[in-house]
Design a protein around this motif. Sequence first.
Motif, PDB file in Angstrom:
ATOM      1  N   LEU A 196       0.833  -1.202   0.000  1.00 11.97           N
ATOM      2  CA  LEU A 196       0.000   0.000   0.000  1.00 11.97           C
ATOM      3  C   LEU A 196       0.867   1.252   0.000  1.00 11.97           C
ATOM      4  CD1 LEU A 196      -2.699   1.459   0.200  1.00 11.97           C
ATOM      5  CD2 LEU A 196      -2.580   1.192   2.693  1.00 11.97           C
ATOM      6  N   ALA A 197       1.929   1.230   0.801  1.00 11.07           N
ATOM      7  CA  ALA A 197       2.846   2.378   0.812  1.00 11.07           C
ATOM      8  C   ALA A 197       3.439   2.601  -0.569  1.00 11.07           C
ATOM      9  CB  ALA A 197       3.954   2.148   1.844  1.00 11.07           C
ATOM     10  N   GLU A 198       3.861   1.521  -1.202  1.00 10.16           N
ATOM     11  CA  GLU A 198       4.422   1.637  -2.555  1.00 10.16           C
ATOM     12  C   GLU A 198       3.377   2.159  -3.533  1.00 10.16           C
ATOM     13  OE1 GLU A 198       6.718  -1.179  -5.882  1.00 10.16           O
ATOM     14  OE2 GLU A 198       6.058  -2.013  -3.959  1.00 10.16           O
ATOM     15  N   HIS A 199       2.149   1.665  -3.391  1.00  6.38           N
ATOM     16  CA  HIS A 199       1.048   2.105  -4.262  1.00  6.38           C
ATOM     17  C   HIS A 199       0.806   3.609  -4.126  1.00  6.38           C
ATOM     18  CE1 HIS A 199      -2.840   2.070  -6.306  1.00  6.38           C
ATOM     19  NE2 HIS A 199      -3.378   2.654  -5.248  1.00  6.38           N
ATOM     20  N   LEU A 200       1.005   4.134  -2.911  1.00  2.00           N
ATOM     21  CA  LEU A 200       0.784   5.562  -2.648  1.00  2.00           C
ATOM     22  C   LEU A 200       2.023   6.403  -2.950  1.00  2.00           C
ATOM     23  CD1 LEU A 200      -1.189   5.251   0.702  1.00  2.00           C
ATOM     24  CD2 LEU A 200      -2.126   5.792  -1.552  1.00  2.00           C
ATOM     25  N   GLY A 201       3.117   5.750  -3.370  1.00  5.49           N
ATOM     26  CA  GLY A 201       4.319   6.471  -3.758  1.00  5.49           C
ATOM     27  C   GLY A 201       5.186   6.927  -2.607  1.00  5.49           C
ATOM     28  N   VAL A 202       5.164   6.180  -1.494  1.00 11.27           N
ATOM     29  CA  VAL A 202       6.017   6.538  -0.361  1.00 11.27           C
ATOM     30  C   VAL A 202       6.823   5.321   0.082  1.00 11.27           C
ATOM     31  CG1 VAL A 202       4.473   8.353   0.475  1.00 11.27           C
ATOM     32  CG2 VAL A 202       4.209   6.028   1.330  1.00 11.27           C
ATOM     33  N   THR A 203       7.946   5.573   0.719  1.00 13.61           N
ATOM     34  CA  THR A 203       8.774   4.507   1.267  1.00 13.61           C
ATOM     35  C   THR A 203       8.738   4.579   2.784  1.00 13.61           C
ATOM     36  OG1 THR A 203      10.735   5.935   1.076  1.00 13.61           O
ATOM     37  CG2 THR A 203      10.299   4.392  -0.728  1.00 13.61           C
ATOM     38  N   LEU A 204       8.896   3.443   3.441  1.00  8.66           N
ATOM     39  CA  LEU A 204       8.841   3.359   4.901  1.00  8.66           C
ATOM     40  C   LEU A 204      10.247   3.379   5.476  1.00  8.66           C
ATOM     41  CD1 LEU A 204       6.142   0.542   5.234  1.00  8.66           C
ATOM     42  CD2 LEU A 204       5.788   3.018   5.229  1.00  8.66           C
ATOM     43  N   HIS A 205      10.446   4.177   6.523  1.00  9.47           N
ATOM     44  CA  HIS A 205      11.750   4.294   7.175  1.00  9.47           C
ATOM     45  C   HIS A 205      11.547   4.222   8.686  1.00  9.47           C
ATOM     46  CE1 HIS A 205      13.787   5.695   3.428  1.00  9.47           C
ATOM     47  NE2 HIS A 205      12.556   6.107   3.149  1.00  9.47           N
ATOM     48  N   TYR A 206      12.264   3.299   9.324  1.00  6.60           N
ATOM     49  CA  TYR A 206      12.153   3.115  10.761  1.00  6.60           C
ATOM     50  C   TYR A 206      13.380   3.745  11.428  1.00  6.60           C
ATOM     51  CZ  TYR A 206       8.461  -0.087   9.410  1.00  6.60           C
ATOM     52  OH  TYR A 206       7.323  -0.622   8.863  1.00  6.60           O
ATOM     53  N   LEU A 218       5.262  12.148   8.094  1.00 10.68           N
ATOM     54  CA  LEU A 218       5.192  12.002   6.645  1.00 10.68           C
ATOM     55  C   LEU A 218       5.988  13.128   6.001  1.00 10.68           C
ATOM     56  CD1 LEU A 218       4.057  10.985   3.923  1.00 10.68           C
ATOM     57  CD2 LEU A 218       2.009  12.351   4.372  1.00 10.68           C
ATOM     58  N   ASP A 219       6.977  12.767   5.197  1.00  8.67           N
ATOM     59  CA  ASP A 219       7.787  13.734   4.448  1.00  8.67           C
ATOM     60  C   ASP A 219       7.251  13.773   3.023  1.00  8.67           C
ATOM     61  OD1 ASP A 219       9.652  15.165   3.042  1.00  8.67           O
ATOM     62  OD2 ASP A 219      11.376  13.935   3.597  1.00  8.67           O
ATOM     63  N   ARG A 224       8.468  10.022   1.907  1.00  4.00           N
ATOM     64  CA  ARG A 224       8.907   9.094   2.945  1.00  4.00           C
ATOM     65  C   ARG A 224       7.954   9.146   4.148  1.00  4.00           C
ATOM     66  NH1 ARG A 224      15.380   9.417   3.975  1.00  4.00           N
ATOM     67  NH2 ARG A 224      16.087   8.596   1.967  1.00  4.00           N
ATOM     68  N   ILE A 225       7.815   8.027   4.816  1.00  2.10           N
ATOM     69  CA  ILE A 225       7.127   7.994   6.107  1.00  2.10           C
ATOM     70  C   ILE A 225       8.092   7.423   7.130  1.00  2.10           C
ATOM     71  CG2 ILE A 225       5.371   6.787   7.448  1.00  2.10           C
ATOM     72  CD1 ILE A 225       3.428   7.205   5.247  1.00  2.10           C
ATOM     73  N   SER A 247      -3.391   9.845   6.025  1.00  2.00           N
ATOM     74  CA  SER A 247      -3.553  11.235   5.585  1.00  2.00           C
ATOM     75  C   SER A 247      -3.492  11.351   4.064  1.00  2.00           C
ATOM     76  CB  SER A 247      -2.488  12.130   6.226  1.00  2.00           C
ATOM     77  OG  SER A 247      -1.185  11.723   5.847  1.00  2.00           O
ATOM     78  N   LYS A 248      -2.660  10.515   3.425  1.00  2.00           N
ATOM     79  CA  LYS A 248      -2.585  10.535   1.963  1.00  2.00           C
ATOM     80  C   LYS A 248      -3.846   9.925   1.353  1.00  2.00           C
ATOM     81  CE  LYS A 248       1.115   9.988  -0.441  1.00  2.00           C
ATOM     82  NZ  LYS A 248       1.322  11.363  -0.899  1.00  2.00           N
ATOM     83  N   VAL A 249      -4.308   8.841   1.940  1.00  3.90           N
ATOM     84  CA  VAL A 249      -5.483   8.166   1.399  1.00  3.90           C
ATOM     85  C   VAL A 249      -6.736   9.028   1.551  1.00  3.90           C
ATOM     86  CG1 VAL A 249      -6.997   6.169   1.656  1.00  3.90           C
ATOM     87  CG2 VAL A 249      -4.521   5.878   1.847  1.00  3.90           C
TER      88      VAL A 249
END
Length: 503
Positions: A196-206, A218-219, A224-225, A247-249
């Motif tokens: 889902l993150a990829e579908h929304l065009g963002v990458t996950l960072h821990y 959210l950047d 990036r998230i 928030s993006k959805v």
Amino acid sequence: MTTTQRRGARLGDEAMVDALIIGRRIRAIRKQRGLTLESLAQAIERAPSQISALENGHREPKLSQLRRIAEVLAVPLDDLIGGDEPPDERASHEIELERIQRSVGFSSLGLPAVRVGPRLGDDALATIVGLYRKIEQLRDDRQATPEEARRVNAELRTTMRASDNYFEPIDDEAEGLLETLGYAGGPLPQRLTAALAEHLGVTLHYVDDLPQSTRSVLDERNGRIYLPQSVIGSGDSRAAVLQALSSKVLGHTVPADYAEFLRQRVESNYFAGAMLMPRTRSVERLQAAKANKDLAIDDFRDAYAVSYETAAHRFTNLATEFLDLPVHFVKVHESGTIWKAYENDSVCFPTDSLGAIEGQTCCRHWTSRIVFAETDHFSPFAQYTDTPTGTFWCAARVLASSQGRVSVSVGTDFTHARWFRGGNTTSRAVSTCPDENCCRIPPAHLREKWEDQCWPATRPHASLLAALPQGVFPGVDTTDVYEFLERHAPPEPSPTADERNRP
């Protein structure tokens, strides 16, 4: 000592002296007398620049100097230092603008200061002051004082009750995304959460240095998230990611006030629940359980591998709309304080004068309190409670939290309890709250022994007294967030040869 002497004795106290008001009085009287800055300065043997600084409130007046000015202007000293009213409306606006431009709030805007001089027209001056007042009002609207937070929370609950806590557009959005991702049923796989993150065009960072006032960041600039590393391997990391993506959805924009901020937070949690426990399959499962008179939050939780609280929340989203069941939900701290609540079954939660439930004390005889005394926390505890507004059935569980134990309860009125597992319980209690004789006043034998013989020291929660930090997002330290993003932002790409050669 005369009034003038008493005032003069206090001139060294900054709290009692308003240099701006005194300066404007000197200017007004000087002009009435037809004197220029230079002539007044010459009369008291001072430089014109010193008189200008005095009239503009940039210099703290000395008593001896004020006495000399009063003599030259032929007015009593009290006319210069008495009272706290500016001499006229123009002076009032000038003083207010001076104070505004010396404030921390004005500095934070990054705007150039406006020179407050005779060339600044009355209308322009009034407009500038009025605009800044509006900015301050908007800031105050975004600052959630405890009273404002309770009022807004009560209003939001009314809205949730009107829709039976079911938000169809969010469920529709979640169902569409799940179909796009290829969801096939059962617990939502973590790989689909990442998809889902990829579908929304963002990458996950821990990260291990997320600002303490945030649960995710959210950047938008870099897609990036950022989430805390503690999410990995503890709790339900899927929920944290889904809340961050919401928030993006849902198309959330910067909240205009605390009410919108709170609504967005509720919608984010709802979206996460709708993704983790999809509407169509959840309703089918719950309808089958109702037909068997075996509704249980535990089974709902286990079917989708979520927390008990998440399952309880989601159940309240669907129960009235699809099962025709009025319900209530309450989360209570072991101290007895209600943390969260929702109802559309006429159960009578305690409220304050603003209609807020959160922060009130739950009755000692309710299921939510009695469950803490149960030794079996593996199984839910069910009870009927007779109250002034009817008899209600509840099933409750005790859960751990970072601030101690809490109970989470879901229930309904007596007539609908037959659809739930545990509806045949023999446990029963009576609550007459809000009558203080129910549980607010200690039993007579304890009162006789200990009244006037003890003095407990209260441990108040700071959040009950303090407003959340000012900012676009209440409770979030924006500076911390910006500094965090600056630390983690990817390097800016080097300019191309064409970009370097552009004039």
